[in-house]
Design a protein around this motif. Sequence first.
Motif, PDB file in Angstrom:
ATOM      1  N   CYS A 118       0.848  -1.190   0.000  1.00 58.32           N
ATOM      2  CA  CYS A 118       0.000   0.000   0.000  1.00 58.32           C
ATOM      3  C   CYS A 118       0.883   1.238   0.000  1.00 58.32           C
ATOM      4  O   CYS A 118       2.032   1.201   0.457  1.00 58.32           O
ATOM      5  CB  CYS A 118      -0.929   0.002   1.206  1.00 58.32           C
ATOM      6  SG  CYS A 118      -0.093   0.156   2.804  1.00 58.32           S
ATOM      7  N   ALA A 119       0.323   2.320  -0.499  1.00 60.47           N
ATOM      8  CA  ALA A 119       1.080   3.566  -0.575  1.00 60.47           C
ATOM      9  C   ALA A 119       1.042   4.356   0.726  1.00 60.47           C
ATOM     10  O   ALA A 119       1.827   5.288   0.891  1.00 60.47           O
ATOM     11  CB  ALA A 119       0.535   4.432  -1.716  1.00 60.47           C
ATOM     12  N   CYS A 120       0.173   3.989   1.656  1.00 60.87           N
ATOM     13  CA  CYS A 120       0.041   4.750   2.906  1.00 60.87           C
ATOM     14  C   CYS A 120       0.935   4.215   4.010  1.00 60.87           C
ATOM     15  O   CYS A 120       1.537   4.985   4.761  1.00 60.87           O
ATOM     16  CB  CYS A 120      -1.423   4.766   3.355  1.00 60.87           C
ATOM     17  SG  CYS A 120      -2.218   3.150   3.334  1.00 60.87           S
ATOM     18  N   HIS A 121       1.036   2.881   4.152  1.00 66.55           N
ATOM     19  CA  HIS A 121       1.853   2.305   5.218  1.00 66.55           C
ATOM     20  C   HIS A 121       3.051   1.521   4.674  1.00 66.55           C
ATOM     21  O   HIS A 121       3.880   1.063   5.466  1.00 66.55           O
ATOM     22  CB  HIS A 121       1.011   1.371   6.086  1.00 66.55           C
ATOM     23  CG  HIS A 121      -0.166   2.030   6.713  1.00 66.55           C
ATOM     24  ND1 HIS A 121      -1.424   2.015   6.152  1.00 66.55           N
ATOM     25  CD2 HIS A 121      -0.283   2.748   7.866  1.00 66.55           C
ATOM     26  CE1 HIS A 121      -2.265   2.679   6.929  1.00 66.55           C
ATOM     27  NE2 HIS A 121      -1.600   3.133   7.974  1.00 66.55           N
ATOM     28  N   HIS A 122       3.123   1.325   3.344  1.00 69.29           N
ATOM     29  CA  HIS A 122       4.218   0.584   2.705  1.00 69.29           C
ATOM     30  C   HIS A 122       4.305  -0.840   3.245  1.00 69.29           C
ATOM     31  O   HIS A 122       5.397  -1.367   3.493  1.00 69.29           O
ATOM     32  CB  HIS A 122       5.555   1.305   2.898  1.00 69.29           C
ATOM     33  CG  HIS A 122       5.545   2.731   2.438  1.00 69.29           C
ATOM     34  ND1 HIS A 122       5.515   3.095   1.101  1.00 69.29           N
ATOM     35  CD2 HIS A 122       5.524   3.888   3.143  1.00 69.29           C
ATOM     36  CE1 HIS A 122       5.511   4.406   1.003  1.00 69.29           C
ATOM     37  NE2 HIS A 122       5.500   4.920   2.229  1.00 69.29           N
ATOM     38  N   GLU A 123       3.131  -1.456   3.417  1.00 70.36           N
ATOM     39  CA  GLU A 123       3.060  -2.828   3.899  1.00 70.36           C
ATOM     40  C   GLU A 123       2.323  -3.687   2.888  1.00 70.36           C
ATOM     41  O   GLU A 123       1.402  -3.220   2.194  1.00 70.36           O
ATOM     42  CB  GLU A 123       2.355  -2.896   5.261  1.00 70.36           C
ATOM     43  CG  GLU A 123       3.070  -2.138   6.367  1.00 70.36           C
ATOM     44  CD  GLU A 123       2.308  -2.183   7.681  1.00 70.36           C
ATOM     45  OE1 GLU A 123       1.173  -2.728   7.661  1.00 70.36           O
ATOM     46  OE2 GLU A 123       2.824  -1.678   8.693  1.00 70.36           O
ATOM     47  N   LEU A 124       2.708  -4.977   2.794  1.00 71.11           N
ATOM     48  CA  LEU A 124       2.073  -5.908   1.870  1.00 71.11           C
ATOM     49  C   LEU A 124       0.718  -6.341   2.407  1.00 71.11           C
ATOM     50  O   LEU A 124       0.549  -6.548   3.619  1.00 71.11           O
ATOM     51  CB  LEU A 124       2.966  -7.136   1.655  1.00 71.11           C
ATOM     52  CG  LEU A 124       4.293  -6.885   0.912  1.00 71.11           C
ATOM     53  CD1 LEU A 124       5.127  -8.162   0.893  1.00 71.11           C
ATOM     54  CD2 LEU A 124       4.040  -6.376  -0.501  1.00 71.11           C
TER      55      LEU A 124
ATOM     56  N   ALA B  42      -2.377   3.663  -7.405  1.00 70.17           N
ATOM     57  CA  ALA B  42      -1.789   3.318  -6.109  1.00 70.17           C
ATOM     58  C   ALA B  42      -2.848   2.715  -5.193  1.00 70.17           C
ATOM     59  O   ALA B  42      -4.043   3.039  -5.281  1.00 70.17           O
ATOM     60  CB  ALA B  42      -1.172   4.553  -5.466  1.00 70.17           C
ATOM     61  N   LYS B  43      -2.407   1.829  -4.291  1.00 67.09           N
ATOM     62  CA  LYS B  43      -3.334   1.158  -3.390  1.00 67.09           C
ATOM     63  C   LYS B  43      -3.292   1.809  -2.008  1.00 67.09           C
ATOM     64  O   LYS B  43      -2.210   2.107  -1.484  1.00 67.09           O
ATOM     65  CB  LYS B  43      -2.998  -0.327  -3.265  1.00 67.09           C
ATOM     66  CG  LYS B  43      -4.065  -1.116  -2.504  1.00 67.09           C
ATOM     67  CD  LYS B  43      -3.751  -2.588  -2.438  1.00 67.09           C
ATOM     68  CE  LYS B  43      -2.681  -2.880  -1.411  1.00 67.09           C
ATOM     69  NZ  LYS B  43      -2.520  -4.321  -1.182  1.00 67.09           N
ATOM     70  N   VAL B  44      -4.463   2.023  -1.443  1.00 66.52           N
ATOM     71  CA  VAL B  44      -4.603   2.555  -0.088  1.00 66.52           C
ATOM     72  C   VAL B  44      -5.378   1.549   0.744  1.00 66.52           C
ATOM     73  O   VAL B  44      -6.088   0.696   0.211  1.00 66.52           O
ATOM     74  CB  VAL B  44      -5.303   3.930  -0.086  1.00 66.52           C
ATOM     75  CG1 VAL B  44      -4.465   4.973  -0.806  1.00 66.52           C
ATOM     76  CG2 VAL B  44      -6.689   3.837  -0.719  1.00 66.52           C
ATOM     77  N   CYS B  45      -5.238   1.667   2.058  1.00 64.66           N
ATOM     78  CA  CYS B  45      -5.836   0.669   2.952  1.00 64.66           C
ATOM     79  C   CYS B  45      -7.303   0.938   3.249  1.00 64.66           C
ATOM     80  O   CYS B  45      -8.099  -0.004   3.360  1.00 64.66           O
ATOM     81  CB  CYS B  45      -5.047   0.607   4.251  1.00 64.66           C
ATOM     82  SG  CYS B  45      -3.347   0.035   4.063  1.00 64.66           S
ATOM     83  N   ALA B  46      -7.696   2.198   3.424  1.00 65.92           N
ATOM     84  CA  ALA B  46      -9.061   2.511   3.852  1.00 65.92           C
ATOM     85  C   ALA B  46      -9.523   3.787   3.181  1.00 65.92           C
ATOM     86  O   ALA B  46      -8.723   4.585   2.678  1.00 65.92           O
ATOM     87  CB  ALA B  46      -9.137   2.641   5.368  1.00 65.92           C
TER      88      ALA B  46
ATOM     89  N   CYS C  98      -4.869  10.240  -1.644  1.00 59.28           N
ATOM     90  CA  CYS C  98      -3.848   9.407  -2.263  1.00 59.28           C
ATOM     91  C   CYS C  98      -2.472   9.980  -1.962  1.00 59.28           C
ATOM     92  O   CYS C  98      -2.208  11.169  -2.205  1.00 59.28           O
ATOM     93  CB  CYS C  98      -4.083   9.303  -3.770  1.00 59.28           C
ATOM     94  SG  CYS C  98      -2.876   8.268  -4.611  1.00 59.28           S
ATOM     95  N   ASP C  99      -1.564   9.154  -1.449  1.00 57.32           N
ATOM     96  CA  ASP C  99      -0.222   9.610  -1.106  1.00 57.32           C
ATOM     97  C   ASP C  99       0.647   9.834  -2.335  1.00 57.32           C
ATOM     98  O   ASP C  99       1.710  10.450  -2.230  1.00 57.32           O
ATOM     99  CB  ASP C  99       0.456   8.585  -0.187  1.00 57.32           C
ATOM    100  CG  ASP C  99      -0.204   8.509   1.168  1.00 57.32           C
ATOM    101  OD1 ASP C  99       0.209   9.232   2.076  1.00 57.32           O
ATOM    102  OD2 ASP C  99      -1.155   7.715   1.311  1.00 57.32           O
TER     103      ASP C  99
END
Length: 391
Positions: A291-297, A309-313, A318-319
């Motif tokens: 994700c582009a917000c936390h940089h986690e898979l 880009a993918k965001v969590c919630a 958008c970052d």
Amino acid sequence: MAGPNNKSKSSGEAIEDDDAYIDIDDTGPEGLKGADGGYTWEEEYKRSWDVIQEDASGSIQSSITGIAEQQKRKRRLRDTAAVQRGIMRHMVFVLDQSEGMSTRDMHPTRIQASVLAAEQFIGEFFDQNPIAQLAMVATKDGLAERLSELSGNPQDHLAVLRAPALAGEPSLQNALELGMHTLRRAPAHGEREIVCVFGSLTTCDPGDIEQTLAALKQSGVRVSMVHLAAEVHVFKRICRETGGRFSVALDSEGLREALLESVPPPVGTRTVAELVLMGFAGKSSGVLTPCACHHELGFSGFVCPRCGAKVCALPTECDVCGLALVAAPHLARSYRHLFPEENFVEADERAACFGCGRGKAGFGCPRCGQSFCLECDIFIHETLHNCPGCT
């Protein structure tokens, strides 16, 4: 009371001079007591034990029920004027974590009562303002610390409220300066607000609070505050001059009610209409991507329609490209504040409630004429936001 020329006498010796006494008649219209037999300074205080009255059977349940219904009637009278409101809100919540918050005049302590009220406020705030963003700030030891960044995810803010450590004195100026610094990224078309919960009567500020007040007014930041002890002049003045509200909470319930007054969107201060570009993000395909917000898979998330880009919630920004990402239900829930449901008028209680069919209908819709009970009236205005008779 003995006169100045009289010598002190033993306890067993009578005082012969009657002029040594001052007799004050505290009854009558010119005395200290009022017409009801009580002192005049007692009239401004309400003795809560006199409100509870027993009925013929000796029970106080009827009095308790009446007090609860009065509180419900107060909640149902809301401002329903169709005016321009700032539904895109950016708020900073400031919590006092000084040693004064350990006082036990609220159950169990001020800080625990404040944390519980803040949790309820955050949940209600995002429920009624789904496209708003919130940040958490704590002040103690003469400093201010940002606990969470501006975000539309309530879980990010609830996690930082657990187990606060109390220390030193708070700093109102540092908290307001940090709040303005946090709101600097807020767009010009959004509302900028700071809501504070303070329990200390003092503030340890490094500079001139007048300069901070001038900066607040220039930036268009609205400051509201709930104090847990007393009314402090500088706190109330900042709230008044920035267009906010100041209140003093007498107990935990008063604190909760005072915070919930800041949940509905305020009247907008922006006079120029402006188009806001938004994107409706779709769900990700279920592939393991960062994700582009936390940089986690992760597998779940939402994809920005502009840059991919993918965001969590949702809602969020958008970052990568800065596009405001929302969902259609978020806009629909925010739209109801622009055209709120009208307050119901008192109606005949002999009719059955149109909503539940059980309670006594004491309130009626001014448009369709259907009658509702008090519980259904509150449910319609606070949760449903639509009259069942009109729809």
